[in-house]
Design a protein around this motif. Structure first.
Motif, PDB file in Angstrom:
ATOM      1  N   ASP A  29      -8.667  -7.759 -64.713  1.00 52.63           N
ATOM      2  CA  ASP A  29      -7.293  -8.273 -64.713  1.00 52.63           C
ATOM      3  C   ASP A  29      -6.991  -8.884 -63.340  1.00 52.63           C
ATOM      4  O   ASP A  29      -6.523  -8.198 -62.427  1.00 52.63           O
ATOM      5  CB  ASP A  29      -6.312  -7.147 -65.030  1.00 52.63           C
ATOM      6  CG  ASP A  29      -4.880  -7.654 -65.199  1.00 52.63           C
ATOM      7  OD1 ASP A  29      -4.647  -8.861 -64.975  1.00 52.63           O
ATOM      8  OD2 ASP A  29      -4.005  -6.836 -65.557  1.00 52.63           O
ATOM      9  N   LEU A  30      -7.248 -10.178 -63.205  1.00 51.00           N
ATOM     10  CA  LEU A  30      -7.043 -10.841 -61.921  1.00 51.00           C
ATOM     11  C   LEU A  30      -5.567 -10.879 -61.534  1.00 51.00           C
ATOM     12  O   LEU A  30      -5.228 -10.856 -60.346  1.00 51.00           O
ATOM     13  CB  LEU A  30      -7.610 -12.261 -61.965  1.00 51.00           C
ATOM     14  CG  LEU A  30      -9.127 -12.381 -62.189  1.00 51.00           C
ATOM     15  CD1 LEU A  30      -9.546 -13.847 -62.160  1.00 51.00           C
ATOM     16  CD2 LEU A  30      -9.900 -11.583 -61.142  1.00 51.00           C
ATOM     17  N   GLY A  31      -4.692 -10.901 -62.517  1.00 50.38           N
ATOM     18  CA  GLY A  31      -3.259 -10.918 -62.232  1.00 50.38           C
ATOM     19  C   GLY A  31      -2.809  -9.665 -61.513  1.00 50.38           C
ATOM     20  O   GLY A  31      -1.985  -9.713 -60.604  1.00 50.38           O
ATOM     21  N   ALA A  32      -3.349  -8.523 -61.927  1.00 47.51           N
ATOM     22  CA  ALA A  32      -2.972  -7.256 -61.298  1.00 47.51           C
ATOM     23  C   ALA A  32      -3.481  -7.168 -59.866  1.00 47.51           C
ATOM     24  O   ALA A  32      -3.000  -6.348 -59.083  1.00 47.51           O
ATOM     25  CB  ALA A  32      -3.527  -6.095 -62.123  1.00 47.51           C
ATOM     26  N   LEU A  33      -4.459  -8.007 -59.520  1.00 45.80           N
ATOM     27  CA  LEU A  33      -5.039  -7.995 -58.178  1.00 45.80           C
ATOM     28  C   LEU A  33      -4.461  -9.099 -57.298  1.00 45.80           C
ATOM     29  O   LEU A  33      -4.871  -9.250 -56.151  1.00 45.80           O
ATOM     30  CB  LEU A  33      -6.564  -8.153 -58.262  1.00 45.80           C
ATOM     31  CG  LEU A  33      -7.304  -7.160 -59.166  1.00 45.80           C
ATOM     32  CD1 LEU A  33      -8.793  -7.439 -59.156  1.00 45.80           C
ATOM     33  CD2 LEU A  33      -7.028  -5.723 -58.733  1.00 45.80           C
TER      34      LEU A  33
END
Length: 302
Positions: free
Chosen positions: A114-118
């Motif tokens: 989950d790139l968004g959460a990072l």
């Protein structure tokens, strides 16, 4: 082919058997045997940038602090952005050292899904590094290009993604100063360059403790504050402090102006000095104040 065994009769020794070629067994230094037991985790590349400093030919950083675009020019560096011209070689060297030293914790694929959460779906910046060509198997040189995405900090963590292998690394949030720097980093690191003989007064107000010292024309120091009977100035310490201040250099520049997380609205320490200057052909003497305010602690300084 070696088989590493247990302890031998001799203290500190371990058994090693060479099974091929020419089988033989021996007791060898235990420390040597332990070094042969390589931990696979120690071979993982945790550096953000993989190009060696001497192989970097071009560097471009696109970030919220502006664009930095540099190209190697003979023994120095040419700056293409934020302005055209020669770049300060020491400033570029420091910038490269910070980039190349940055390393972090490599995330497992499931953790990086989950790139968004990072914070990687809304990058803080992106690095592009052009290195010396690498020779391919067929003998034709291949251009080496590294692209690294620097995510928006999440709490006290910063995540970056290496585009060439897709790896995601976790670093301290403070690493953004090195990986997504303001164009200010290209300024010369030297803050002051003042002759010692021009110092007339030193003032410190650090964590509520105040000191004030006055320097005479002969180079002696007198303590003015705190006013305590019998308390004089230590000439050696005062001169050492003045030396550090008069040739003060930054560890690195981080921004063109103070931000909230720099904690400079209420600095914990203020260092000031009055220095004498001679102006005009008539030798008129004037004085000015130099001032340094210390805020939040960061990597390698304040």
């Amino acid at each position: 082919e070696l088989v590493l065994g247990g302890a031998c009769e001799a203290e500190g020794k371990r058994l090693v058997v060479r099974t091929a070629p020419d089988p033989v067994a021996a007791c060898v230094d235990g420390e040597v045997v332990l070094r042969l037991g390589v931990d696979p985790a120690s071979l993982v590349d945790r550096h953000v940038v993989g190009t060696a400093e001497g192989d970097v030919m071009e560097l471009r950083i696109d970030g919220s602090g502006g664009v930095i675009d540099l190209a190697r020019k003979e023994e120095g560096w040419h700056m293409r952005a934020p302005r055209q011209g020669d770049a300060d070689p020491e400033a570029v060297k420091l910038l490269l050292e910070q980039l190349l030293e940055a390393d972090g914790e490599l995330l497992e694929p499931a953790q990086a899904a989950d790139l968004g959460a990072l914070g990687l779906d809304r990058p803080l910046g992106e690095l592009r590094i052009l290195g010396l060509p690498e020779r391919a198997v067929d003998g034709d040189p291949e251009e080496r290009v590294e692209k690294i995405v620097v995510g928006t900090p999440q709490a006290d963590q910063l995540y970056v993604q290496r585009r060439d292998d897709g790896a995601v690394l976790r670093l301290p949030a403070a690493s953004k100063l090195s990986l997504a720097p303001d164009a200010t980093v290209l300024r010369s690191a030297r803050v002051y360059d003042i002759e010692l003989r021009r110092f007339r007064e030193l003032r410190l107000d650090c964590s509520g403790r105040r000191q004030r010292l006055e320097r005479d024309l002969a180079g002696g120091w007198k303590s003015l504050e705190p006013a305590v009977a019998g308390l004089g100035a230590d000439m050696g310490l005062a001169n050492d402090f003045s030396e550090g201040l008069r040739l003060l250099s930054a560890v690195r520049w981080v921004a063109g102006r103070a931000e909230a997380d720099h904690q400079l609205e209420a600095p914990w320490c203020v260092i000031a000095a009055t220095v004498e200057e001679v102006s005009g052909g008539g030798g008129d003497k004037t004085s000015r104040e130099i001032r340094v305010e210390l805020g939040a602690e960061t990597q390698g300084g304040y």
